[in-house]
Design a protein around this motif. Structure first.
Motif, short mmCIF file in Angstrom:
data_model
loop_
_atom_site.label_atom_id
_atom_site.label_comp_id
_atom_site.label_asym_id
_atom_site.label_seq_id
_atom_site.Cartn_x
_atom_site.Cartn_y
_atom_site.Cartn_z
N PHE A 3 0.73 -2.60 -4.44
CA PHE A 3 0.80 -1.30 -4.56
C PHE A 3 2.03 -0.71 -5.13
O PHE A 3 3.24 -1.21 -4.70
CB PHE A 3 1.16 -0.49 -2.97
N ARG A 69 -1.72 -0.44 -13.95
CA ARG A 69 -2.09 -0.81 -12.47
C ARG A 69 -2.93 -2.16 -12.58
O ARG A 69 -3.44 -2.63 -11.64
CB ARG A 69 -2.85 0.34 -12.01
N GLN A 72 -8.25 -2.41 -10.70
CA GLN A 72 -8.20 -2.30 -9.22
C GLN A 72 -7.26 -3.03 -8.56
O GLN A 72 -7.07 -2.92 -7.18
CB GLN A 72 -9.67 -2.75 -8.81
N ASN A 74 -3.84 -2.97 -8.56
CA ASN A 74 -2.35 -2.39 -7.70
C ASN A 74 -2.96 -1.04 -7.34
O ASN A 74 -3.49 -0.25 -8.31
CB ASN A 74 -1.58 -2.48 -8.48
N GLY A 75 -2.62 -0.60 -6.09
CA GLY A 75 -2.56 1.00 -5.81
C GLY A 75 -1.50 1.75 -6.40
O GLY A 75 -0.65 1.25 -6.94
N PRO A 179 -2.56 7.33 -0.71
CA PRO A 179 -2.47 5.98 -1.34
C PRO A 179 -4.03 5.71 -1.88
O PRO A 179 -5.00 5.57 -1.23
CB PRO A 179 -2.31 5.11 -0.25
N VAL A 180 -4.05 5.13 -3.11
CA VAL A 180 -5.41 4.91 -3.90
C VAL A 180 -5.48 3.72 -4.66
O VAL A 180 -4.42 3.45 -4.91
CB VAL A 180 -5.88 6.23 -4.34
N ARG A 181 -6.49 3.53 -5.41
CA ARG A 181 -6.96 2.44 -6.27
C ARG A 181 -7.85 2.96 -7.03
O ARG A 181 -8.86 3.74 -6.71
CB ARG A 181 -6.89 1.28 -5.57
N GLU A 183 -11.43 2.65 -8.62
CA GLU A 183 -12.82 1.50 -8.01
C GLU A 183 -13.55 1.26 -9.35
O GLU A 183 -14.58 0.88 -9.19
CB GLU A 183 -13.53 2.66 -7.26
N GLU A 206 -9.54 5.86 -1.73
CA GLU A 206 -8.25 5.77 -1.04
C GLU A 206 -8.34 4.21 -0.11
O GLU A 206 -9.18 3.78 0.02
CB GLU A 206 -8.43 6.56 0.39
N VAL A 207 -6.86 3.74 -0.30
CA VAL A 207 -6.65 2.49 0.45
C VAL A 207 -6.07 2.59 1.75
O VAL A 207 -5.25 3.46 1.89
CB VAL A 207 -6.13 1.58 -0.40
#
Length: 209
Positions: A3, A69, A72, A74-75, A179-181, A183, A206-207
């Motif tokens: 992250f 990033r 997918q 790393n958030g 917090p997201v990544r 998709e 969202e993660v």
């Protein structure tokens, strides 16, 4: 999962579409009644980052962020312009916005949260990514100076230098990120189609952190 404590460019997220998603399992019985259950305690937000792309420079900014990033892998932080404050969007953050705990004379750490209420029902959402310089804290209605506490902006908590007294209500106000990544591991762009009005499809999810 890695992250990165970096926010997706707000100039691009401002025009995005998305919001909370719930998962509900519905079983219809022979008599027509339903049994409903949810395996999720918390909703999971989903957005389309491509909706905010308005120029070829925006495309370049998006691709640079995506590559940094590693797709997918790393958030990152995401500003949800429809829901990024502990108060209503039209209001200013105040130290009394959300109750986050009650002192016991020993506890120093209080996790941030936001309550969503409608009628007699409510939902408590954990907040894990506050925006550091926006956090305000009060104990029994008295706002605390910045020297009295520290903000854990990675895990979403307030850490007091001295514990609040037993029975003292601890409240906080803040702005926060989701917090997201990405998709997807692919971003498809076309200069000709973009000039015709098309935008890339860039799903963001969202993660849990």
């Amino acid at each position: 999962m890695g992250f990165h404590e970096v926010r997706f460019p707000t100039s691009l997220s401002f025009g995005s579409a998305g919001g909370p998603v719930r998962r509900t399992e519905v079983v219809t019985l022979a008599n027509g009644y339903e049994e409903r259950n949810s395996p999720w305690a918390h909703s999971r937000r989903r957005y389309d980052a491509g909706m905010g792309v308005r120029s070829l420079d925006d495309v370049s900014t998006l691709i640079a962020f995506f590559e940094a990033r590693q797709g997918q892998l790393n958030g990152f932080r995401w500003k949800d312009w429809a829901d990024y404050k502990s108060c209503l969007p039209s209001e200013d953050v105040s130290a009394g916005d959300q109750e986050i705990g009650v002192g016991d004379g020993a506890t120093l750490r209080f996790s941030l949260c936001k309550v969503y209420a409608s009628g007699s029902e409510s939902y408590l959402r954990p907040i894990s990514k506050p925006v550091d310089q926006t956090v305000r804290v009060a104990v029994d209605g008295a706002e605390q100076p910045g020297a009295a506490f520290a903000v854990d902006s990675v895990a979403g908590a307030i850490v007091f230098l001295l514990p609040p007294a037993e029975g003292a209500v601890v409240t906080a106000g803040f702005e926060f990120d989701v917090p997201v990544r990405f998709e997807t591991d692919q971003i498809v762009t076309s200069v000709s189609s973009f000039q015709a009005g098309d935008v890339p499809d860039v799903p963001v999810l969202e993660v849990r952190v």
